[in-house]
Design an enzyme around this catalytic site. Structure first.
Site, PDB file in Angstrom:
ATOM      1  N   GLN A 268      27.081 -24.588  -6.884  1.00  0.00           N
ATOM      2  CA  GLN A 268      26.896 -23.622  -7.965  1.00  0.00           C
ATOM      3  C   GLN A 268      28.198 -22.881  -8.186  1.00  0.00           C
ATOM      4  OE1 GLN A 268      23.849 -22.589  -9.738  1.00  0.00           O
ATOM      5  NE2 GLN A 268      25.426 -21.637 -10.979  1.00  0.00           N
TER       6      GLN A 268
ATOM      7  N   SER B 280      26.151 -25.415 -12.778  1.00  0.00           N
ATOM      8  CA  SER B 280      25.667 -26.055 -11.553  1.00  0.00           C
ATOM      9  C   SER B 280      26.050 -27.531 -11.555  1.00  0.00           C
ATOM     10  CB  SER B 280      24.145 -25.934 -11.448  1.00  0.00           C
ATOM     11  OG  SER B 280      23.736 -24.594 -11.599  1.00  0.00           O
TER      12      SER B 280
ATOM     13  N   ASP C  27      41.934 -22.541 -11.911  1.00  0.00           N
ATOM     14  CA  ASP C  27      41.009 -22.133 -10.852  1.00  0.00           C
ATOM     15  C   ASP C  27      41.272 -22.919  -9.570  1.00  0.00           C
ATOM     16  OD1 ASP C  27      39.028 -20.484  -9.868  1.00  0.00           O
ATOM     17  OD2 ASP C  27      37.382 -21.764 -10.504  1.00  0.00           O
TER      18      ASP C  27
END
Length: 642
Positions: free
Chosen positions: A331, A336, A448
């Site tokens: 998650q 998800s 990220d």
């Protein structure tokens, strides 16, 4: 075989007429949107930490989906991390389970457009969805959001002489449907045909309300709705209930369902006969064309001879057992991830994304096209996507081993990485990033980079994963200004403060990653005092004891010069000034060339832990050498900003 044109036209008209009879039996779509309202600007979260609501929103919506499928309504909340998120879904009592699921799916797609506002609600013809950061389950009325939609008089009501009689009739029907709903618990319908015109009415309280709260909502909504007459239709869109009247039928009662179903069956049969007749003629005339189309439709992708990008939603839905919880791999803030098995036996990872606005989908699909062709041993391959269903999906290659964070930071883990394995992971990640930044047709910024986005295959080869936040950078050396995305603790200061995005943002995240791998410690932005790994490694670097920070579980079994260089590279990558950080190509050279002379790093930015104290409700700052601006953050933000 030639078919006369007139004969063909007659057959087409017969089919269209019969089909129109069929559709006359159907009601308005339960997924037709009535009203969509988001929290005001005063409700929005601070822009620098606004994305903190996304992970909790995804979790609570997934939970609602499972419950709505069985009960036609649900409420739930996520309160473990802040901001808390509460959500409610309610299907109206007259619609079927299938329509309920369709309505919820539509709401699940449209409601995220309110984010990052603290609240949002949406009304459809068949259901209602709402989320917020406060417990609203017993709220029945709210003057700030409650509204009434009234139509103008139409048809026979254009005759003003009927207005008073119709107003009286509407008031009586609303009173009846209110009493019926309270008697039944929460839902009621009334069909009145004894007045000047037939009037159909529906009332529905949310199941989360107690009887007193339901009575209050229906009473006030009924008073407001009565004022819609002599309009031919009115809808009361209230915080705790929904009420509607109309001169046109918009629901079917249980007693009428059998007759309605029989009519639909007859119409379908007649339509099928006409359709089969036309199909037989058309199939003979256009056999090759139809065969080709059928062959293309059976493919996962839309184009012959080209890599498949566009997966069918139904295929991915079945591949993941309809996104069953047992298939869930993880998650994240953007959605998800589920394990799936395609019809040909290929195992894939399918990511369900939160966002689905038209503008976002267009941008997303363009970037999928750009990065789908990228192949590198240290990048997880993006196989394609699906944007045709009720939600957007990304399809990645499946990597069987865990994420790097599961090995580095999970207590009592059986596997302890050797220095050789750690160095290999650092180098492989650097090579993957260098390829993204300059080795492919476009410069791609991941945004990220963190341990959980580094997956390890069966040989512990690192693969950079999760391209849900990628951005394609301009070809020159300028930056793009963009909304903040990424994970707090890995986000570069210039991006966190000014939203300036360059490839050096990835370099900073990589630097934090290097220090985490080498030290075996997680870089927590909530470390008390000066105990963050950036500060610890910097302090030991200045004291010329930098290898003291290497993971103690290695018991000194590592090449000290190489380890010192790796830690120094980590410090170089996390310098406060983006211009001082090396490029990823330079990082690869530093790691592979033993003769390469490393420059001296400047002090990295340290997050002042005292301003992140939960007791402090004002602001938090980032302290740094070359950047002195203060960045206001949400004090209760969890580890992930997105």
């Amino acid at each position: 075989m030639q078919v006369p044109l007139k004969f063909s036209q007659h057959l087409i008209w017969v089919f269209l007429i019969i089909a129109s009879i069929s559709f006359s039996f159907l009601l308005a779509s339960p997924t037709s949107e009535i009203h969509h309202i988001c929290g005001s600007s005063d409700d929005s979260i601070n822009s620098n930490a606004s994305s903190a609501i996304f992970p909790n929103f995804v979790i609570v919506m997934d939970s609602l989906m499972r419950k709505v499928a069985n009960n036609q309504w649900a409420d739930d909340s996520v309160t473990i991390t802040l901001p808390e998120v509460y959500a409610l879904a309610q299907c109206f009592g007259y619609i079927s389970n299938v329509d309920c699921k369709l309505c919820f799916s539509e709401g699940r797609v449209k409601l995220p457009s309110c984010l990052p506002a603290y609240s949002g609600r949406i009304y459809f013809e068949g259901c209602f969805l709402r989320y917020g950061t406060n417990d609203f389950f017993q709220e029945s009325v709210d003057p700030n959001y409650d509204s009434t939609n009234c139509s103008a008089p139409s048809g026979d009501l254009a005759d003003t002489s009927l207005h008073n009689a119709f107003k009286s009739e509407v008031a009586q029907v609303i009173l009846q449907v209110t009493e019926l709903a309270l008697k039944n618990g929460s839902f009621g319908t009334v069909a009145s045909r004894g007045g000047v015109l037939p009037v159909y009415a529906l009332s529905q309280c949310w199941e989360s309300l107690n009887k007193d709260a339901c009575r209050k909502c229906l009473t006030i909504a009924g008073l407001k709705l009565t004022q819609c007459a002599p309009g031919s239709e009115g809808k009361a869109l209230f915080t705790g209930c929904y009420m509607k009247y109309s001169t046109e039928r918009f629901f079917y009662s249980n007693l009428e369902t059998k007759g309605r179903d029989a009519g639909i069956v007859i119409a379908i049969v007649l339509s099928a006969v006409a359709f089969l007749l036309l199909s037989s003629i058309g199939a003979f005339i256009g056999y090759r064309r139809l065969s080709k189309k059928k062959e293309e439709n059976n493919r996962l992708g839309p184009f012959t001879g080209a890599p498949s990008l566009n997966f069918k939603y139904e295929v991915l839905e079945k591949a993941t057992d309809f996104f069953h919880e047992s298939r869930k791999l993880g998650q994240g803030g953007a959605g998800s991830v589920f394990k799936g098995t395609l019809p040909d036996g290929t195992t894939v990872a399918v990511k369900r994304l939160v966002f689905n606005t038209r503008q976002w989908v267009d941008q997303f699909f363009n970037e999928v096209n750009l990065i789908s062709g990228i192949q590198h041993p240290n990048l997880v391959s993006l196989l394609g996507c699906s944007i045709e269903g009720p939600e957007s999906l990304l399809v990645y290659e499946y990597v069987p081993n865990r994420g790097l964070d599961q090995i580095l930071f999970i207590n009592n883990t059986i596997q302890v990485l050797s220095w050789k394995q750690r160095f290999s992971i650092i180098l492989g990640t650097a090579q993957g990033l260098a390829y993204l930044h300059g080795g492919c047709a476009v410069k791609i910024i991941h945004r990220d980079i963190k341990t959980s986005n580094i997956l390890l295959d069966e040989n512990l080869t690192p693969k950079i994963a999760d391209f849900g936040l990628v951005r394609c950078a301009p070809s020159d050396n300028s930056h793009i200004s963009t909304g903040i995305a990424g994970t707090l603790g890995y986000v570069a200061p210039e991006y966190l403060i000014k939203g300036q995005l360059t490839e050096k943002v990835d370099v900073y995240g990589f630097g934090v990653l290097v220090l985490e791998i080498a030290t075996g410690k997680k870089n927590s932005v909530y470390s008390q005092g000066s105990n963050s790994i950036l500060h610890s490694v910097w302090k030991n670097y200045k004291a010329r004891t930098i290898t003291n920070t290497i993971f103690p579980g290695l018991y000194g079994e590592f090449p000290h010069k190489q380890a010192a260089n790796v830690l120094q590279v980590g410090l170089l990558c996390t310098q406060a000034s983006a211009s001082l950080r090396p490029s990823m190509a330079e990082v690869v050279q530093m790691l592979t060339d033993e003769e390469c002379e490393l420059p001296s790093p400047k002090q990295p930015p340290f997050l002042n832990a005292s301003v992140l104290n939960p007791d402090d409700s004002t602001q938090s700052c980032i302290t740094k050498v070359s950047l002195t601006q203060c960045c206001v953050l949400d004090q209760q933000v969890a580890d992930e900003v997105l």
